[in-house]
Write a protein that holds these residues in place. Structure first.
Motif, PDB file in Angstrom:
ATOM      1  N   GLN A   1       0.832  -1.204   0.000  1.00  0.00           N
ATOM      2  CA  GLN A   1       0.000   0.000   0.000  1.00  0.00           C
ATOM      3  C   GLN A   1       0.866   1.253   0.000  1.00  0.00           C
ATOM      4  OE1 GLN A   1      -2.347   1.784   3.592  1.00  0.00           O
ATOM      5  NE2 GLN A   1      -3.668   0.237   2.657  1.00  0.00           N
ATOM      6  N   ASN A   2       1.902   1.263   0.826  1.00  0.00           N
ATOM      7  CA  ASN A   2       2.799   2.421   0.876  1.00  0.00           C
ATOM      8  C   ASN A   2       3.590   2.584  -0.422  1.00  0.00           C
ATOM      9  OD1 ASN A   2       2.012   3.064   3.481  1.00  0.00           O
ATOM     10  ND2 ASN A   2       3.636   1.869   4.435  1.00  0.00           N
TER      11      ASN A   2
ATOM     12  N   THR B   1       1.271   3.966  -3.089  1.00  0.00           N
ATOM     13  CA  THR B   1       1.021   5.389  -2.846  1.00  0.00           C
ATOM     14  C   THR B   1       2.203   6.235  -3.325  1.00  0.00           C
ATOM     15  OG1 THR B   1      -0.406   4.916  -0.949  1.00  0.00           O
ATOM     16  CG2 THR B   1       0.577   7.108  -1.060  1.00  0.00           C
TER      17      THR B   1
ATOM     18  N   LEU C   1      -5.784   1.665  -1.034  1.00  0.00           N
ATOM     19  CA  LEU C   1      -4.751   2.686  -0.823  1.00  0.00           C
ATOM     20  C   LEU C   1      -4.936   3.456   0.480  1.00  0.00           C
ATOM     21  CD1 LEU C   1      -4.422   4.121  -4.446  1.00  0.00           C
ATOM     22  CD2 LEU C   1      -3.069   2.331  -3.341  1.00  0.00           C
TER      23      LEU C   1
ATOM     24  N   ASN D   1      -5.783   6.541   1.187  1.00  0.00           N
ATOM     25  CA  ASN D   1      -5.142   7.848   1.234  1.00  0.00           C
ATOM     26  C   ASN D   1      -5.892   8.782   0.278  1.00  0.00           C
ATOM     27  OD1 ASN D   1      -3.212  10.033   0.396  1.00  0.00           O
ATOM     28  ND2 ASN D   1      -1.916   9.000   1.893  1.00  0.00           N
TER      29      ASN D   1
ATOM     30  N   THR E   1      -3.795  10.511  -2.530  1.00  0.00           N
ATOM     31  CA  THR E   1      -3.432   9.566  -3.589  1.00  0.00           C
ATOM     32  C   THR E   1      -4.618   9.297  -4.510  1.00  0.00           C
ATOM     33  OG1 THR E   1      -1.882   8.522  -2.051  1.00  0.00           O
ATOM     34  CG2 THR E   1      -2.425   7.302  -4.034  1.00  0.00           C
TER      35      THR E   1
END
Length: 256
Positions: free
Chosen positions: A22-23, A26, A70, A72, A75
Motif C-alpha cells: 500500500q505504501n 502510494t 490505498l 489515502n 493519492t
C-alpha cells in the motif's frame, strides 16, 4: 502445500506485506517513479496495475474500491485526476521496471519502477525516432516502369555509399556493461558524460568517472572504479581471456 500459489510473501506477515505494498503504491502514484528491490517491484506491479485499470473509469464505486486498497485521500485525488488522464488510452502495462544492479551491503537486486506514460524522456525519444523513420521512408507506388528507367545509373551508385555511411555512424559505441562493476544505469551515466567506448573508458581520468557518478546521487559514489580502466583496456585490445581472468578475481569492481 503451495499448489498454484506464485505470490512472493517477501518474508513478511500478511498484514505487514499488505501495508508495505500500500505504501509503495502510494509513493509510485504520487512520485511516478520509485527505487526498490526487484522482488518488491514485481509484487507491486501485480498490486497496483489492477488499481490503475479501475481508475480509468471514474465512478463512485471504483473510488470506494480503490480507497480500500490505498486508504489515502491525496493519492485517490492524484490517481483519478492526472494519472487517469495519462493512462486513458493505454490498454494495460502501465508500469516499467528498470534494473539498476546489486546494492552494496546486502547485495540485493535493485531497480526503478515507474509509470510508463510519465517518462517524458523516453516518450520524446520514441516520438523523435518515429518522426525520423517517417522522413526517411520513400514510396515507389506512384512510379511506373518508364520513370524507373529514366533514373540515371550514376545517381543510384552515388546514393548507395551514403546509406552505408549512415549505418556505420549508427553502430558507434561499445557495451560498457561487459566491464565488471558497471550496470545499465552506470553505463548510461558514462554515456551521458561522453564515455561510450572501451577506448574512451581506458583513457578516462578517475576524476571524470567519479564526477559522472557523483552527479547521479550519493548511492553511486560507493562504486569503486579503480579497475575499470584496466578492464576497458583489455576489452579494447581484444584480450578477452585476460579480461575474464581479471574479472574472476573481482567482485562488483573490487578485488577480493
Amino acid at each position: 502445500m503451495r499448489h498454484g500459489k506464485k505470490d512472493n510473501h517477501l518474508s513478511r506477515t500478511h498484514s505487514h506485506r499488505e501495508a508495505m505494498l500500500q505504501n509503495l503504491a502510494t509513493s509510485l502514484i504520487m512520485h511516478k517513479r520509485i527505487e526498490t528491490t526487484v522482488a518488491k517491484a514485481k509484487e507491486l506491479r501485480k498490486f497496483v496495475e489492477p488499481i490503475l485499470t479501475r481508475a480509468k473509469d471514474d465512478s463512485y464505486q471504483n473510488r470506494r474500491v480503490v480507497f480500500q486498497s490505498l486508504n489515502n485521500k491525496e493519492t485517490i485525488k492524484e490517481l483519478f485526476g492526472a494519472v487517469a488522464d495519462k493512462i486513458a488510452s493505454r490498454p494495460g502495462g502501465y508500469t516499467r521496471i528498470i534494473k539498476l544492479g546489486n546494492r552494496q551491503g546486502d547485495n540485493a537486486d535493485t531497480c526503478l519502477i515507474e509509470l510508463v506514460d510519465f517518462n517524458e524522456l523516453l516518450i520524446a525519444a520514441a516520438t523523435e525516432k518515429a518522426t525520423a523513420t517517417t522522413k526517411t521512408r520513400r514510396s515507389r507506388r506512384g512510379s511506373g516502369p518508364r520513370q524507373a528507367s529514366e533514373t540515371p545509373a550514376a545517381t543510384v551508385q552515388e546514393t548507395a555509399p551514403v546509406a552505408e555511411e549512415t549505418s556505420t555512424v549508427e553502430k558507434t559505441g561499445d557495451d560498457l556493461t561487459k566491464i565488471e562493476g558497471i550496470g545499465p544505469k552506470i553505463a548510461e551515466l558514462l554515456n551521458n558524460a561522453g564515455i561510450t567506448t572501451f577506448a574512451e573508458l581506458a583513457d578516462a581520468q578517475d576524476e571524470t568517472i567519479q564526477q559522472a557518478l557523483a552527479e547521479a546521487g550519493p548511492r553511486f559514489n560507493l562504486h569503486d572504479a579503480t579497475t575499470w580502466n584496466e578492464q576497458a583496456s583489455l576489452a579494447r585490445d581484444g584480450k578477452l581471456d585476460e579480461l575474464k581472468e581479471l574479472q574472476d578475481r573481482l567482485k562488483g569492481g573490487k578485488e577480493e
